[in-house]
Structures are given as structure tokens and as C-alpha cells.
Design a protein around this motif. Structure first.
Motif, PDB file in Angstrom:
ATOM      1  N   MET A   1       0.832  -1.198   0.000  1.00  0.00           N
ATOM      2  CA  MET A   1       0.000   0.000   0.000  1.00  0.00           C
ATOM      3  C   MET A   1       0.875   1.260   0.000  1.00  0.00           C
ATOM      4  SD  MET A   1      -3.325   1.115   2.328  1.00  0.00           S
ATOM      5  CE  MET A   1      -3.309  -0.252   3.358  1.00  0.00           C
ATOM      6  N   ILE A   2       1.791   1.371   0.946  1.00  0.00           N
ATOM      7  CA  ILE A   2       2.682   2.529   1.037  1.00  0.00           C
ATOM      8  C   ILE A   2       3.957   2.215   0.261  1.00  0.00           C
ATOM      9  CG2 ILE A   2       4.058   3.971   2.611  1.00  0.00           C
ATOM     10  CD1 ILE A   2       1.209   4.480   3.192  1.00  0.00           C
ATOM     11  N   GLN A   3       4.369   3.137  -0.601  1.00  0.00           N
ATOM     12  CA  GLN A   3       5.600   2.994  -1.371  1.00  0.00           C
ATOM     13  C   GLN A   3       6.541   4.128  -0.974  1.00  0.00           C
ATOM     14  OE1 GLN A   3       6.028   0.867  -4.340  1.00  0.00           O
ATOM     15  NE2 GLN A   3       4.237  -0.267  -3.672  1.00  0.00           N
ATOM     16  N   LEU A   4       7.751   3.778  -0.576  1.00  0.00           N
ATOM     17  CA  LEU A   4       8.720   4.791  -0.169  1.00  0.00           C
ATOM     18  C   LEU A   4       9.780   4.987  -1.245  1.00  0.00           C
ATOM     19  CD1 LEU A   4       9.304   3.746   3.551  1.00  0.00           C
ATOM     20  CD2 LEU A   4       7.789   5.528   2.670  1.00  0.00           C
ATOM     21  N   ASP A   5      10.240   6.231  -1.350  1.00  0.00           N
ATOM     22  CA  ASP A   5      11.345   6.559  -2.246  1.00  0.00           C
ATOM     23  C   ASP A   5      12.509   6.984  -1.354  1.00  0.00           C
ATOM     24  OD1 ASP A   5      13.168   7.489  -4.077  1.00  0.00           O
ATOM     25  OD2 ASP A   5      11.817   8.968  -4.995  1.00  0.00           O
ATOM     26  N   PHE A   6      13.446   6.065  -1.152  1.00  0.00           N
ATOM     27  CA  PHE A   6      14.563   6.331  -0.249  1.00  0.00           C
ATOM     28  C   PHE A   6      15.551   7.344  -0.829  1.00  0.00           C
ATOM     29  CE2 PHE A   6      12.940   2.250   1.207  1.00  0.00           C
ATOM     30  CZ  PHE A   6      12.800   2.505   2.563  1.00  0.00           C
ATOM     31  N   ARG A   7      15.433   7.657  -2.121  1.00  0.00           N
ATOM     32  CA  ARG A   7      16.303   8.661  -2.742  1.00  0.00           C
ATOM     33  C   ARG A   7      15.698  10.064  -2.675  1.00  0.00           C
ATOM     34  NH1 ARG A   7      16.599   4.459  -7.238  1.00  0.00           N
ATOM     35  NH2 ARG A   7      14.595   5.399  -7.525  1.00  0.00           N
ATOM     36  N   SER A   8      14.438  10.148  -2.290  1.00  0.00           N
ATOM     37  CA  SER A   8      13.749  11.436  -2.224  1.00  0.00           C
ATOM     38  C   SER A   8      14.317  12.308  -1.107  1.00  0.00           C
ATOM     39  CB  SER A   8      12.255  11.208  -1.966  1.00  0.00           C
ATOM     40  OG  SER A   8      11.600  12.431  -1.721  1.00  0.00           O
ATOM     41  N   VAL A  38       2.028   0.325  14.111  1.00  0.00           N
ATOM     42  CA  VAL A  38       3.346   0.937  13.900  1.00  0.00           C
ATOM     43  C   VAL A  38       4.376  -0.146  13.590  1.00  0.00           C
ATOM     44  CG1 VAL A  38       5.245   2.141  15.066  1.00  0.00           C
ATOM     45  CG2 VAL A  38       2.909   3.005  15.288  1.00  0.00           C
ATOM     46  N   ARG A  39       4.417  -1.180  14.401  1.00  0.00           N
ATOM     47  CA  ARG A  39       5.401  -2.254  14.198  1.00  0.00           C
ATOM     48  C   ARG A  39       5.205  -2.972  12.875  1.00  0.00           C
ATOM     49  NH1 ARG A  39       5.326  -5.352  19.740  1.00  0.00           N
ATOM     50  NH2 ARG A  39       5.515  -3.493  20.982  1.00  0.00           N
ATOM     51  N   LYS A  40       3.959  -3.283  12.566  1.00  0.00           N
ATOM     52  CA  LYS A  40       3.677  -4.028  11.330  1.00  0.00           C
ATOM     53  C   LYS A  40       4.071  -3.222  10.095  1.00  0.00           C
ATOM     54  CE  LYS A  40       0.155  -6.777   9.058  1.00  0.00           C
ATOM     55  NZ  LYS A  40      -1.197  -7.312   9.122  1.00  0.00           N
ATOM     56  N   LEU A  41       3.703  -1.926  10.065  1.00  0.00           N
ATOM     57  CA  LEU A  41       4.053  -1.098   8.909  1.00  0.00           C
ATOM     58  C   LEU A  41       5.568  -0.924   8.814  1.00  0.00           C
ATOM     59  CD1 LEU A  41       3.021   0.470   6.465  1.00  0.00           C
ATOM     60  CD2 LEU A  41       2.876   2.500   7.920  1.00  0.00           C
ATOM     61  N   ALA A  42       6.226  -0.755   9.954  1.00  0.00           N
ATOM     62  CA  ALA A  42       7.681  -0.621   9.958  1.00  0.00           C
ATOM     63  C   ALA A  42       8.332  -1.874   9.369  1.00  0.00           C
ATOM     64  CB  ALA A  42       8.186  -0.365  11.367  1.00  0.00           C
ATOM     65  N   MET A  43       7.817  -3.045   9.725  1.00  0.00           N
ATOM     66  CA  MET A  43       8.365  -4.293   9.190  1.00  0.00           C
ATOM     67  C   MET A  43       8.098  -4.399   7.687  1.00  0.00           C
ATOM     68  SD  MET A  43       7.619  -7.057  12.249  1.00  0.00           S
ATOM     69  CE  MET A  43       7.677  -8.390  11.092  1.00  0.00           C
ATOM     70  N   GLN A  44       6.880  -4.033   7.257  1.00  0.00           N
ATOM     71  CA  GLN A  44       6.524  -4.099   5.833  1.00  0.00           C
ATOM     72  C   GLN A  44       7.424  -3.189   5.001  1.00  0.00           C
ATOM     73  OE1 GLN A  44       2.390  -2.990   5.641  1.00  0.00           O
ATOM     74  NE2 GLN A  44       1.666  -4.999   6.327  1.00  0.00           N
ATOM     75  N   LEU A  45       7.731  -2.001   5.543  1.00  0.00           N
ATOM     76  CA  LEU A  45       8.506  -1.012   4.798  1.00  0.00           C
ATOM     77  C   LEU A  45      10.006  -1.121   5.059  1.00  0.00           C
ATOM     78  CD1 LEU A  45       6.186   2.095   5.338  1.00  0.00           C
ATOM     79  CD2 LEU A  45       6.289   0.592   3.335  1.00  0.00           C
ATOM     80  N   ASP A  46      10.383  -1.975   5.994  1.00  0.00           N
ATOM     81  CA  ASP A  46      11.785  -2.162   6.383  1.00  0.00           C
ATOM     82  C   ASP A  46      12.416  -0.846   6.865  1.00  0.00           C
ATOM     83  OD1 ASP A  46      14.007  -3.725   6.892  1.00  0.00           O
ATOM     84  OD2 ASP A  46      14.868  -3.420   4.886  1.00  0.00           O
ATOM     85  N   ILE A  47      11.685  -0.195   7.784  1.00  0.00           N
ATOM     86  CA  ILE A  47      12.160   1.047   8.396  1.00  0.00           C
ATOM     87  C   ILE A  47      11.988   0.924   9.909  1.00  0.00           C
ATOM     88  CG2 ILE A  47      11.688   2.490   6.373  1.00  0.00           C
ATOM     89  CD1 ILE A  47       9.094   3.409   7.739  1.00  0.00           C
ATOM     90  N   THR A  48      12.496   1.899  10.648  1.00  0.00           N
ATOM     91  CA  THR A  48      12.390   1.831  12.104  1.00  0.00           C
ATOM     92  C   THR A  48      10.969   2.174  12.561  1.00  0.00           C
ATOM     93  OG1 THR A  48      12.990   4.138  12.476  1.00  0.00           O
ATOM     94  CG2 THR A  48      14.799   2.552  12.347  1.00  0.00           C
TER      95      THR A  48
END
Length: 131
Positions: A1-8, A38-48
Motif C-alpha cells: 500500500m505505502i511505497q517509499l522513495d529512499f532517494r527522495s 506501527v510495528r507491522k508497517l515498519a516491518m513491511q517497509l523495512d524502516i524503524t
């Protein structure tokens, strides 16, 4: 669902906030829908988890989500136009718009073209609905 751009240059927590707001405006998320913890989304996105918690705190302050202890986190809905506005946020966005409009002028766009562009963007955000 959430897509992150780590270069942004946009911070990750702001990307999460923006994407949740977009999904609400588009109708993909409605009042009462559950969102990941919070924990589940952090795990899905591989962020803290702290990054997700910061985004969720901001969304809660804006009354867009609500956390019910022991049950989960839910979409609270898009605030009504008459609800309390955050003037600090509005001022910040106004400054960003000023800079972006200035860039459009430098690119050769006139006032009517800029207004038409903003209208197109708003129509896209609201799924074509006029307010």
C-alpha cells in the motif's frame, strides 16, 4: 500500500503522511478502516518503528487517524472544512506554493495556465469531485 522513495529529499515519515492523505482523498481508505500497527508497517517497509510512530503521531494530531488501545489504529476520516485549521501548516504550504508558482512563471506559464494546472491537480486529488 505505502511505497517509499529512499532517494527522495522528502523525509520518510512525511512520505507516509502524504500517501495516507492521498489514499483518503482518493477514497481508497475510508472512515473506520483499519491501518497497520506501527510495528507491522515498519516491518513491511523495512524502516524503524520510530519513523512510523512519528508519521502516525502527526496524522493523529491532524485528526486523520485514531488509535484505540488494544484494538488498533483506524482512519478517522477527512476533517470537515469547518473544523479547526492548523494555520502553521497552511502558512508553510503557502510558502511552498509561492516557490513553486515562481518556478512555473520562470518556465513561461501565465496566471491562467497556473490556475488551470492547480485545478487539474485538485480534481485528480478529489477524484473529480468539486467542493
Amino acid at each position: 500500500m505505502i511505497q517509499l522513495d529512499f532517494r527522495s529529499s522528502q523525509p520518510i515519515y512525511e512520505q507516509i503522511i502524504s500517501q495516507y492523505k492521498y489514499m483518503m482523498l482518493q477514497g481508497f481508505l475510508k472512515k473506520g478502516d483499519a491501518i497497520p500497527s506501527v510495528r507491522k508497517l515498519a516491518m513491511q517497509l523495512d524502516i524503524t518503528p520510530g519513523t512510523v510512530a512519528k508519521a502516525y503521531r502527526s496524522l493523529e494530531q491532524q485528526q486523520l487517524i485514531e488509535t484505540i488501545r488494544g484494538k488498533g489504529t483506524y482512519i478517522a476520516g477527512i476533517p470537515e472544512a469547518d473544523s479547526i485549521r492548523n494555520e502553521g501548516v497552511i502558512e508553510k504550504v503557502k510558502e511552498q506554493l509561492r516557490e513553486q508558482c515562481m518556478e512555473l512563471v520562470y518556465q513561461g506559464m501565465n496566471k491562467d495556465e497556473i490556475i488551470r494546472l492547480i485545478s487539474e491537480i485538485l480534481e485528480g486529488l478529489q477524484g473529480g469531485k468539486q467542493s
